[in-house]
Scaffold this active site. Sequence first.
Site, short mmCIF file in Angstrom:
data_model
loop_
_atom_site.label_atom_id
_atom_site.label_comp_id
_atom_site.label_asym_id
_atom_site.label_seq_id
_atom_site.Cartn_x
_atom_site.Cartn_y
_atom_site.Cartn_z
CG LEU A 81 -1.83 -1.21 1.40
CD1 LEU A 81 -2.60 -1.12 2.71
CD2 LEU A 81 -2.77 -1.35 0.22
N PRO A 82 1.62 1.49 -1.07
CG PRO A 82 2.42 1.66 -3.25
CD PRO A 82 1.72 0.73 -2.31
CG HIS A 83 0.47 5.54 2.22
ND1 HIS A 83 0.89 4.27 2.53
CD2 HIS A 83 0.70 6.29 3.31
CE1 HIS A 83 1.35 4.26 3.78
NE2 HIS A 83 1.25 5.48 4.27
CB ALA A 84 3.07 9.91 -1.01
#
Length: 154
Positions: A64-67
């Site tokens: 779950l890459p997030h930014a």
Amino acid sequence: MKFVDLIKPTAVKVITSTSSKKRLMHDVSDLAESAYGLRSPNILEALMEREALGPTGVGHGVALPHARIQGVDSVVGAFILLEKPIDFDSVDRQPVDIIFGLFAPEEAGVEHLKALALVSRSLRNPALCAKLRANPVPATLYTILTAAEAEKAA
């Protein structure tokens, strides 16, 4: 918050193979750019900065890459299914093949956390992940993602 509010059908993609975690982050960034008009270099930089804090591979083949991204108006997502899993430095050391990237406005607080919780909770469901892995067609994947919560609500 619902999946249908987070992701557009054009933000779902199947990738045959990718060479590395960094290449995958490029793919996620490019998908967000094409689906939402966000600037890919900004997304990539933000994702890599977040990843440097700790890996976003949550286990069981899911990442779950997030930014938080400047210029994003609301929380949006991009989904990638990899036909060949890759090493992602996940907490369980298993390779990743289901990736859901989340991008939020810089000032988003609760909305970003709600979206992350929704995606995390949903993708912890082994039956949902099995269904996603068995259907490598973007339109079908979108339907599975958006229908999963409708089934819970019924």
